[in-house]
Design a protein around this motif. Structure first.
Motif, PDB file in Angstrom:
ATOM      1  N   MET A 218      75.698  71.861  68.980  1.00  0.00           N
ATOM      2  CA  MET A 218      76.681  71.058  68.297  1.00  0.00           C
ATOM      3  C   MET A 218      77.403  71.875  67.221  1.00  0.00           C
ATOM      4  O   MET A 218      78.602  71.747  67.053  1.00  0.00           O
ATOM      5  N   LEU A 219      76.655  72.705  66.532  1.00  0.00           N
ATOM      6  CA  LEU A 219      77.244  73.519  65.472  1.00  0.00           C
ATOM      7  C   LEU A 219      78.205  74.558  66.050  1.00  0.00           C
ATOM      8  O   LEU A 219      79.270  74.804  65.471  1.00  0.00           O
ATOM      9  N   THR A 220      77.857  75.118  67.202  1.00  0.00           N
ATOM     10  CA  THR A 220      78.752  76.108  67.816  1.00  0.00           C
ATOM     11  C   THR A 220      80.073  75.464  68.243  1.00  0.00           C
ATOM     12  O   THR A 220      81.124  76.082  68.118  1.00  0.00           O
ATOM     13  N   ASN A 221      80.009  74.226  68.736  1.00  0.00           N
ATOM     14  CA  ASN A 221      81.249  73.526  69.106  1.00  0.00           C
ATOM     15  C   ASN A 221      82.134  73.307  67.890  1.00  0.00           C
ATOM     16  O   ASN A 221      83.361  73.441  67.976  1.00  0.00           O
ATOM     17  N   LEU A 222      81.530  72.982  66.756  1.00  0.00           N
ATOM     18  CA  LEU A 222      82.290  72.787  65.527  1.00  0.00           C
ATOM     19  C   LEU A 222      82.946  74.085  65.072  1.00  0.00           C
ATOM     20  O   LEU A 222      84.107  74.107  64.677  1.00  0.00           O
ATOM     21  N   VAL A 223      82.203  75.177  65.165  1.00  0.00           N
ATOM     22  CA  VAL A 223      82.753  76.480  64.775  1.00  0.00           C
ATOM     23  C   VAL A 223      83.918  76.863  65.687  1.00  0.00           C
ATOM     24  O   VAL A 223      84.966  77.313  65.209  1.00  0.00           O
ATOM     25  N   ILE A 224      83.757  76.661  66.979  1.00  0.00           N
ATOM     26  CA  ILE A 224      84.835  76.966  67.931  1.00  0.00           C
ATOM     27  C   ILE A 224      86.058  76.116  67.631  1.00  0.00           C
ATOM     28  O   ILE A 224      87.191  76.610  67.620  1.00  0.00           O
ATOM     29  N   LEU A 225      85.847  74.840  67.345  1.00  0.00           N
ATOM     30  CA  LEU A 225      86.960  73.945  67.023  1.00  0.00           C
ATOM     31  C   LEU A 225      87.684  74.403  65.757  1.00  0.00           C
ATOM     32  O   LEU A 225      88.915  74.423  65.711  1.00  0.00           O
ATOM     33  N   LEU A 226      86.937  74.790  64.743  1.00  0.00           N
ATOM     34  CA  LEU A 226      87.552  75.252  63.499  1.00  0.00           C
ATOM     35  C   LEU A 226      88.325  76.548  63.698  1.00  0.00           C
ATOM     36  O   LEU A 226      89.412  76.728  63.138  1.00  0.00           O
ATOM     37  N   VAL A 227      87.805  77.458  64.499  1.00  0.00           N
ATOM     38  CA  VAL A 227      88.509  78.716  64.767  1.00  0.00           C
ATOM     39  C   VAL A 227      89.810  78.445  65.518  1.00  0.00           C
ATOM     40  O   VAL A 227      90.862  79.002  65.184  1.00  0.00           O
ATOM     41  N   LEU A 228      89.750  77.577  66.524  1.00  0.00           N
ATOM     42  CA  LEU A 228      90.966  77.238  67.268  1.00  0.00           C
ATOM     43  C   LEU A 228      91.996  76.552  66.378  1.00  0.00           C
ATOM     44  O   LEU A 228      93.192  76.850  66.459  1.00  0.00           O
ATOM     45  N   ALA A 229      91.539  75.660  65.517  1.00  0.00           N
ATOM     46  CA  ALA A 229      92.468  74.983  64.606  1.00  0.00           C
ATOM     47  C   ALA A 229      93.104  75.986  63.644  1.00  0.00           C
ATOM     48  O   ALA A 229      94.295  75.898  63.345  1.00  0.00           O
ATOM     49  N   ALA A 230      92.333  76.958  63.171  1.00  0.00           N
ATOM     50  CA  ALA A 230      92.880  77.975  62.275  1.00  0.00           C
ATOM     51  C   ALA A 230      93.912  78.834  62.994  1.00  0.00           C
ATOM     52  O   ALA A 230      94.964  79.165  62.428  1.00  0.00           O
ATOM     53  N   LEU A 231      93.638  79.207  64.229  1.00  0.00           N
ATOM     54  CA  LEU A 231      94.593  80.013  64.995  1.00  0.00           C
ATOM     55  C   LEU A 231      95.888  79.251  65.248  1.00  0.00           C
ATOM     56  O   LEU A 231      96.985  79.805  65.098  1.00  0.00           O
ATOM     57  N   VAL A 232      95.782  77.987  65.622  1.00  0.00           N
ATOM     58  CA  VAL A 232      96.982  77.182  65.867  1.00  0.00           C
ATOM     59  C   VAL A 232      97.758  76.987  64.572  1.00  0.00           C
ATOM     60  O   VAL A 232      98.991  77.072  64.550  1.00  0.00           O
ATOM     61  N   GLY A 233      97.048  76.754  63.476  1.00  0.00           N
ATOM     62  CA  GLY A 233      97.716  76.598  62.185  1.00  0.00           C
ATOM     63  C   GLY A 233      98.440  77.861  61.766  1.00  0.00           C
ATOM     64  O   GLY A 233      99.576  77.806  61.272  1.00  0.00           O
ATOM     65  N   ALA A 234      97.805  79.023  61.961  1.00  0.00           N
ATOM     66  CA  ALA A 234      98.453  80.283  61.612  1.00  0.00           C
ATOM     67  C   ALA A 234      99.681  80.519  62.493  1.00  0.00           C
ATOM     68  O   ALA A 234     100.723  80.965  62.007  1.00  0.00           O
ATOM     69  N   PHE A 235      99.574  80.212  63.779  1.00  0.00           N
ATOM     70  CA  PHE A 235     100.710  80.372  64.678  1.00  0.00           C
ATOM     71  C   PHE A 235     101.869  79.478  64.243  1.00  0.00           C
ATOM     72  O   PHE A 235     103.021  79.913  64.192  1.00  0.00           O
ATOM     73  N   ALA A 236     101.552  78.221  63.917  1.00  0.00           N
ATOM     74  CA  ALA A 236     102.605  77.292  63.496  1.00  0.00           C
ATOM     75  C   ALA A 236     103.231  77.750  62.183  1.00  0.00           C
ATOM     76  O   ALA A 236     104.448  77.669  62.003  1.00  0.00           O
ATOM     77  N   LEU A 237     102.422  78.247  61.256  1.00  0.00           N
ATOM     78  CA  LEU A 237     102.942  78.721  59.980  1.00  0.00           C
ATOM     79  C   LEU A 237     103.916  79.880  60.174  1.00  0.00           C
ATOM     80  O   LEU A 237     105.008  79.888  59.611  1.00  0.00           O
ATOM     81  N   VAL A 238     103.536  80.841  60.997  1.00  0.00           N
ATOM     82  CA  VAL A 238     104.415  81.984  61.262  1.00  0.00           C
ATOM     83  C   VAL A 238     105.684  81.530  61.978  1.00  0.00           C
ATOM     84  O   VAL A 238     106.792  81.963  61.640  1.00  0.00           O
ATOM     85  N   LEU A 239     105.536  80.646  62.950  1.00  0.00           N
ATOM     86  CA  LEU A 239     106.689  80.170  63.703  1.00  0.00           C
ATOM     87  C   LEU A 239     107.680  79.444  62.809  1.00  0.00           C
ATOM     88  O   LEU A 239     108.883  79.732  62.824  1.00  0.00           O
ATOM     89  N   PHE A 240     107.198  78.505  62.015  1.00  0.00           N
ATOM     90  CA  PHE A 240     108.099  77.741  61.163  1.00  0.00           C
ATOM     91  C   PHE A 240     108.684  78.591  60.044  1.00  0.00           C
ATOM     92  O   PHE A 240     109.825  78.376  59.633  1.00  0.00           O
ATOM     93  N   ALA A 241     107.932  79.562  59.534  1.00  0.00           N
ATOM     94  CA  ALA A 241     108.480  80.465  58.523  1.00  0.00           C
ATOM     95  C   ALA A 241     109.610  81.299  59.114  1.00  0.00           C
ATOM     96  O   ALA A 241     110.643  81.520  58.467  1.00  0.00           O
ATOM     97  N   THR A 242     109.435  81.752  60.346  1.00  0.00           N
ATOM     98  CA  THR A 242     110.481  82.523  61.012  1.00  0.00           C
ATOM     99  C   THR A 242     111.724  81.672  61.249  1.00  0.00           C
ATOM    100  O   THR A 242     112.847  82.121  61.007  1.00  0.00           O
ATOM    101  N   LEU A 243     111.532  80.454  61.718  1.00  0.00           N
ATOM    102  CA  LEU A 243     112.669  79.569  61.927  1.00  0.00           C
ATOM    103  C   LEU A 243     113.388  79.278  60.610  1.00  0.00           C
ATOM    104  O   LEU A 243     114.615  79.217  60.554  1.00  0.00           O
TER     105      LEU A 243
END
Length: 109
Positions: A1-26
């Motif tokens: 269960m803990l590994t699933n939470l860690v994977i979810l948090l890592v994916l959310a961080a990656l998507v957030g960073a991608f969105a931040l870079v994308l919107f900053a560029t726009l």
């Protein structure tokens, strides 16, 4: 269960960073523009629509990936030993511990 939470948090961080870079560029593209007021407002509206569409696509892709992972995971075990069909079509006996499938081997004595 803990590994699933860690994977979810890592994916959310990656998507957030991608969105931040994308919107900053726009936003940078928008701020460099030297148009009249009407053209600038129209360009801003297009930028907002583009950002909204990209956000909707990202959410839909994340949901599709989540559903694919959910439907492709192994089903829980019921009992100590279960017989399943192996990758090449032959039957395999698998041991179950705590509702999860463990080691699998060819059936026999």
């Amino acid at each position: 269960m803990l590994t699933n939470l860690v994977i979810l948090l890592v994916l959310a961080a990656l998507v957030g960073a991608f969105a931040l870079v994308l919107f900053a560029t726009l936003g940078r593209v928008e701020s460099r523009a030297h148009w009249g007021r009407e053209a600038g407002i129209e360009r801003s509206r297009r930028l907002e629509r583009r950002a909204f569409v990209i956000g909707v696509i990202m959410v839909a892709a994340m949901m599709a990936i989540g559903l694919a992972i959910y439907f492709n995971r192994t089903p829980p075990c019921h009992g100590k030993i279960v017989i399943i069909t192996g990758p090449n079509g032959t039957p395999l006996e698998c041991l179950c511990e705590n509702g999860k499938r463990g080691a699998c081997f060819d059936p026999g004595p």
